[in-house]
Write a protein that holds these residues in place. Sequence first.
Motif, PDB file in Angstrom:
ATOM      1  N   ILE A 276       3.279  10.034  -4.068  1.00  0.00           N
ATOM      2  CA  ILE A 276       2.398  10.545  -3.028  1.00  0.00           C
ATOM      3  C   ILE A 276       3.096  11.724  -2.379  1.00  0.00           C
ATOM      4  O   ILE A 276       4.303  11.688  -2.119  1.00  0.00           O
ATOM      5  N   PHE A 277       2.349  12.783  -2.138  1.00  0.00           N
ATOM      6  CA  PHE A 277       2.876  13.981  -1.481  1.00  0.00           C
ATOM      7  C   PHE A 277       2.295  14.044  -0.071  1.00  0.00           C
ATOM      8  O   PHE A 277       1.092  13.856   0.115  1.00  0.00           O
ATOM      9  N   LEU A 278       3.156  14.299   0.898  1.00  0.00           N
ATOM     10  CA  LEU A 278       2.718  14.393   2.289  1.00  0.00           C
ATOM     11  C   LEU A 278       3.207  15.702   2.878  1.00  0.00           C
ATOM     12  O   LEU A 278       4.375  16.095   2.675  1.00  0.00           O
TER      13      LEU A 278
ATOM     14  N   VAL B  73       8.147  13.717  -0.383  1.00  0.00           N
ATOM     15  CA  VAL B  73       7.801  13.215  -1.714  1.00  0.00           C
ATOM     16  C   VAL B  73       8.164  11.735  -1.732  1.00  0.00           C
ATOM     17  O   VAL B  73       9.324  11.365  -1.553  1.00  0.00           O
ATOM     18  N   ALA B  74       7.156  10.883  -1.915  1.00  0.00           N
ATOM     19  CA  ALA B  74       7.364   9.431  -1.936  1.00  0.00           C
ATOM     20  C   ALA B  74       6.952   8.914  -3.311  1.00  0.00           C
ATOM     21  O   ALA B  74       5.764   8.831  -3.614  1.00  0.00           O
TER      22      ALA B  74
ATOM     23  N   SER C 239       0.863  -1.177   0.000  1.00  0.00           N
ATOM     24  CA  SER C 239       0.000   0.000   0.000  1.00  0.00           C
ATOM     25  C   SER C 239       0.896   1.223   0.000  1.00  0.00           C
ATOM     26  O   SER C 239       1.559   1.510   0.998  1.00  0.00           O
ATOM     27  N   SER C 240       0.939   1.940  -1.109  1.00  0.00           N
ATOM     28  CA  SER C 240       1.827   3.102  -1.208  1.00  0.00           C
ATOM     29  C   SER C 240       1.461   4.171  -0.189  1.00  0.00           C
ATOM     30  O   SER C 240       2.325   4.910   0.284  1.00  0.00           O
ATOM     31  N   ILE C 241       0.187   4.232   0.185  1.00  0.00           N
ATOM     32  CA  ILE C 241      -0.253   5.228   1.166  1.00  0.00           C
ATOM     33  C   ILE C 241       0.404   4.957   2.521  1.00  0.00           C
ATOM     34  O   ILE C 241       1.023   5.836   3.127  1.00  0.00           O
ATOM     35  N   ILE C 242       0.258   3.734   2.999  1.00  0.00           N
ATOM     36  CA  ILE C 242       0.824   3.374   4.297  1.00  0.00           C
ATOM     37  C   ILE C 242       2.352   3.434   4.254  1.00  0.00           C
ATOM     38  O   ILE C 242       3.002   3.929   5.192  1.00  0.00           O
TER      39      ILE C 242
ATOM     40  N   LEU D  88      -1.989  13.650   3.147  1.00  0.00           N
ATOM     41  CA  LEU D  88      -1.482  12.975   1.951  1.00  0.00           C
ATOM     42  C   LEU D  88      -2.378  13.277   0.762  1.00  0.00           C
ATOM     43  O   LEU D  88      -3.592  13.372   0.900  1.00  0.00           O
ATOM     44  N   PHE D  89      -1.772  13.393  -0.416  1.00  0.00           N
ATOM     45  CA  PHE D  89      -2.550  13.544  -1.640  1.00  0.00           C
ATOM     46  C   PHE D  89      -1.710  13.087  -2.821  1.00  0.00           C
ATOM     47  O   PHE D  89      -0.498  12.890  -2.703  1.00  0.00           O
ATOM     48  N   ILE D  90      -2.373  12.889  -3.949  1.00  0.00           N
ATOM     49  CA  ILE D  90      -1.705  12.381  -5.141  1.00  0.00           C
ATOM     50  C   ILE D  90      -2.033  13.244  -6.350  1.00  0.00           C
ATOM     51  O   ILE D  90      -2.906  14.107  -6.302  1.00  0.00           O
TER      52      ILE D  90
END
Length: 236
Positions: free
Chosen positions: A230-232, A197-198, A122-125, A170-172
Amino acid sequence: MEAALYLIPVTLGETPVEQVLPSYNHDVITAIRHFIVENIRSARRFLKKVDKSIDIDSLTFYELSEHTDVTQIGSYLAPLEKGEPMGVISEAGCPAVADPGADVVRMAQQKNLKVVPLVGPSSIIMAVMGSGFNGQSFAFNGYLPVKDNERASKIRQLENRAWNENQTQLFIEAPYRNLKMFNAILSSCRKDTRLCVAAGITCEEEFIHTHSISEWKKLPVPEINKVPAIFLIYRG
C-alpha cells in the motif's frame, strides 16, 4: 450458531493463523457449511490452515470474483435465507474492502439479513497506523490508472488533496507493478511530500517506511517487487 453472513478476514501471506486471528474466528468458521469466496482454491487452502480437521468436501462454495455475473449473486444467499449461517472469504485480508464481496454484503443488507464482520488483519488500517500520517482523515483510492500520463495526473491530484485537505491518501497497485508505481510517485510528487511504503504487512518481509520524496530519491529502491503493498502520501 446464529444465522448471519459472517465476513471472515484471511491471513496476509503465510502468516500463521494464530498470530493474527482470534480463536472466536475459528469457532465461527468451523460451524459454517456455505461459503461465498473470491477464489475457491485459495479459500479451501485457508480453511485447512484454520483447522486441518475441516472436511472440505462437505462444504459448498459459491465463487464471487470480478468476473461473476451480478445477476447470479442473489441466489448465493439462499442458505442464509433458510436460516443457515454463511461466510464470505476474499483472497487476502478483509472481505468487502476493495473486494467483490461488497456486492453480496449489499444484497444481504437489502434483504435485511444479519451481517457480522469478524476481527482480522486489514492492511489498509495497519498501513495508516504505521505511517505516522493523519489517522483521523484518510481516503483509500484503490487502484490508480495504468497508463503513465493518467497515473501521474491522478497521483498529483491525490497529492493536492493531501496538502489542501490535510488528508492521508492511500492507493494500491498489482504487486508486479509496485516498482513502476514507486518510481511514478517519486517523479510526480513535490520534494516535501511524504511517502509511506507499507508492504508485506504481518509477513516476514514486512516493510513499512516513511520518508519525504527527496529522501526516498537518495535511498536504495525498496525490495517490494511482487509483494502486496500500500502506498500512502501526505503533506510534508
